[in-house]
Motif scaffolding. Structure first.
Motif, PDB file in Angstrom:
ATOM      1  N   ILE A 143       0.856  -1.190   0.000  1.00  0.00           N
ATOM      2  CA  ILE A 143       0.000   0.000   0.000  1.00  0.00           C
ATOM      3  C   ILE A 143       0.889   1.236   0.000  1.00  0.00           C
ATOM      4  N   ASN A 144       0.391   2.334  -0.556  1.00  0.00           N
ATOM      5  CA  ASN A 144       1.091   3.622  -0.543  1.00  0.00           C
ATOM      6  C   ASN A 144       0.392   4.610   0.387  1.00  0.00           C
ATOM      7  N   ILE A 179       5.185   7.198   0.178  1.00  0.00           N
ATOM      8  CA  ILE A 179       5.975   6.204   0.900  1.00  0.00           C
ATOM      9  C   ILE A 179       5.141   4.932   0.903  1.00  0.00           C
ATOM     10  N   GLY A 180       5.656   3.916   0.241  1.00  0.00           N
ATOM     11  CA  GLY A 180       4.934   2.658   0.164  1.00  0.00           C
ATOM     12  C   GLY A 180       5.579   1.601   1.029  1.00  0.00           C
ATOM     13  N   LEU A 181       4.835   0.521   1.253  1.00  0.00           N
ATOM     14  CA  LEU A 181       5.418  -0.613   1.958  1.00  0.00           C
ATOM     15  C   LEU A 181       4.714  -1.887   1.532  1.00  0.00           C
ATOM     16  N   SER A 182       5.373  -3.006   1.767  1.00  0.00           N
ATOM     17  CA  SER A 182       4.770  -4.313   1.514  1.00  0.00           C
ATOM     18  C   SER A 182       5.290  -5.302   2.540  1.00  0.00           C
ATOM     19  N   PHE A 222       4.195   2.936  11.222  1.00  0.00           N
ATOM     20  CA  PHE A 222       5.604   3.308  11.109  1.00  0.00           C
ATOM     21  C   PHE A 222       5.825   4.240   9.916  1.00  0.00           C
ATOM     22  N   VAL A 223       5.085   4.041   8.829  1.00  0.00           N
ATOM     23  CA  VAL A 223       5.179   4.970   7.693  1.00  0.00           C
ATOM     24  C   VAL A 223       4.822   6.383   8.148  1.00  0.00           C
ATOM     25  N   ARG A 224       3.763   6.501   8.932  1.00  0.00           N
ATOM     26  CA  ARG A 224       3.390   7.816   9.448  1.00  0.00           C
ATOM     27  C   ARG A 224       4.469   8.370  10.389  1.00  0.00           C
TER      28      ARG A 224
END
Length: 538
Positions: free
Chosen positions: A297-298, A385-388, A431-433
């Motif tokens: 998700i981004n 900022i994306g993550l998977s 954590f992205v936030r």
């Protein structure tokens, strides 16, 4: 009917390597069957052109999953390469080998020769690392790996600084001593052009007299005499054709097409094959099962500083970067959209990272139809900022719907179907936030656009990532490797259990998914698999 020593079904990340290595000595004749066409297309060769290939049926299978309860009922779009080079010709080019612990776990599960230290010489031999050689990296191999540190967008430095402020170490090489931390991604390009498996391995092989590559050739059935694979039936330009293999048939169709072809050929779950009127050659319930994929998700932000949006959206910007690319093979069009990223643990007690980060100095919130709008981003300065997840515990399956080879198989992804996967993604988006709230980023953020400041509670965050998540295009394990024929499809030498003259060599054999992008490990599987074939021919 023509006879070859080896028939390879699929010219993708693994199949291209197998064709190159099996034909190199000149001893063996090799036929490669590719369902798609040529890779000699501008948007295939231009690195950022993969936005144009994301839905293009000329080069893309354009698979769709079954509606997924874990993704709020969405039917996810699964692009897969349908051309020379397979998915390595339409992917985002990020070069990540995977963690040492991933491969050591494969070996510990009863697959000798697949531990990290066993594979490291092959990883080094197959690459030509632009940053040079060391104890982990190689130079002089066919696959060029480019260091983009000097070419990435200036905002990338702020992302790296913010991630360090959030507690992650800077990592100069995710394929080096360790994987954890943040850094700039290396990509498979050379001189500003995509370095697909076709360019690195298949094109050199095609110059040899003992290699024949047939494009637009859809393999429809593996032919058996008793329990031995002896050839392949395929359709080409409306004609049904047959080719015979005197030594082995090698299936390298990838995690969707390989189990599909096995099932169509009578190798798979007996009940399924019986229901579809397919004679059972060898019953194995694992064919198509154990599907694993990375889901991502981004989080998207509006910035106070210019991003790539301001260059890639206006006509004059397109002209500028287009000229820069055509004349100099440089600029944004020569890169991946994922400038940087990293790996982190949602729980410090974990032995290794379980989440991957991606930084993109542009945004595509406003939807466009018919293409992935990489080359037409939002009209305001945006970045993401994306993550998977790296090793989800959810499992799905890929099963044929009918005995017609042209019917797409049923893809049941089962994303976020375990509490563990939901819990770790919840921790990860928080954590992205946290990264975005660090001084290096916070001072240039005007607002969070997606999911937006109103999404705060755990329930809302979970609902949001169920609605907005999707595959990051790393399906594996549908023909998984293992010593136990009751739990696997191929043995540690990639021979199909219970059959002769048949191997599967591609990402579908991964016993479990790896930590990171799967293309490098898919190419490695082709390299290692070809070595096993050659050993067995001595």
């Amino acid at each position: 009917m023509q006879t070859y020593d080896f028939i390879i079904v699929g010219s993708g990340s693994a199949g291209s390597v197998v064709a190159d290595k099996l034909s190199a000595s000149g001893r063996f004749s090799v036929l490669v069957l590719e369902a798609g066409g040529t890779d000699r297309r501008f948007y295939v060769q231009m690195p950022l052109g993969y936005g144009k290939t994301f839905f293009d049926p000329a080069v893309n299978w354009n698979y769709k999953t079954e509606p997924d309860p874990g993704l709020a009922g969405n039917a996810d779009h699964w692009p897969r390469g349908k051309l020379l080079g397979g998915s390595s010709s339409i992917n985002a080019m990020v070069f990540i080998r995977g963690a040492r612990e991933d491969f050591d776990a494969w070996a510990a599960a009863g697959n000798p020769g697949w531990a990290y230290d066993d594979l490291l010489p092959s990883f080094k031999a197959m690459e030509d690392n632009a940053a040079g050689a060391d104890q982990w990296r190689g130079v002089g191999g066919p696959l060029r790996v480019t260091d983009c540190s000097r070419a990435v967008h200036p905002l990338t430095k702020r992302y790296l600084a913010a991630a360090e402020q959030a507690g992650l170490p800077f990592n100069p090489d995710f394929n080096g001593a360790s994987q954890e931390g943040v850094g700039v991604y290396q990509i498979t390009t050379k001189n500003g052009r995509r370095m697909s498996a076709a360019r690195a391995f298949l094109r050199p092989a095609m110059k040899r007299a003992n290699v024949r590559v047939e494009t637009n050739a859809l393999a429809t059935k593996i032919l058996f005499e008793g329990k031995r694979a002896v050839g392949v039936e395929y359709e080409q330009n409306g004609q049904k054709k047959t080719a015979r293999a005197s030594r082995e048939v090698i299936v390298s169709g990838g995690s969707i097409n390989s189990p599909q072809l096995l099932q169509l050929s009578g190798v798979g779950p007996a009940a399924l094959l019986g229901d579809l009127g397919i004679p059972v050659v060898h019953a194995n319930d694992n064919v198509g099962a154990n599907l694993q994929d990375h889901v991502g998700i981004n989080y998207t932000f509006k910035g106070k500083l210019p991003t790539l949006n301001q260059i890639l959206r206006p006509w004059w910007g397109k002209l500028l970067v287009g000229m820069q690319y055509i004349l100099l093979r440089s600029g944004p069009l020569s890169l991946s959209m994922n400038n940087a990223g990293g790996f982190f643990r949602t729980d410090p007690s974990m032995a290794r990272p379980n989440m991957q980060l991606y930084f993109q100095a542009f945004s595509t919130v406003i939807p466009k139809s018919g293409e992935r709008p990489i080359l037409t981003p939002d009209p305001w300065p945006g970045f993401s900022i994306g993550l998977s997840n790296c090793r989800p515990s959810s499992r799905g399956e890929i099963m044929i719907r009918s005995n017609n080879p042209r019917d797409y198989p049923r893809i049941t992804a089962n994303a976020y179907s375990t509490n563990a996967d939901v819990d770790e993604m919840l921790a990860a988006v928080k954590f992205v936030r946290k990264i975005a709230a660090m001084p290096a980023m916070a001072e240039i953020i005007e607002e969070e656009v997606l999911p937006g400041p109103s999404i705060q509670s755990d329930a809302d965050l979970i609902q949001d990532f169920r609605k907005r998540s999707g595959t990051v295009y790393h399906p594996v394990s549908t023909c998984r490797m293992g010593p136990d024929a009751s739990r696997a499809v191929v043995d540690p030498r990639l021979k199909v259990h219970g059959l002769e003259g048949l191997r599967v060599i591609d990402a579908s054999i991964f016993p479990d998914n790896i930590t990171g992008n799967t293309n490098a490990a898919s190419i490695l599987t082709g390299w290692k698999g070809a070595d096993l074939v050659l050993e067995d021919q001595k």
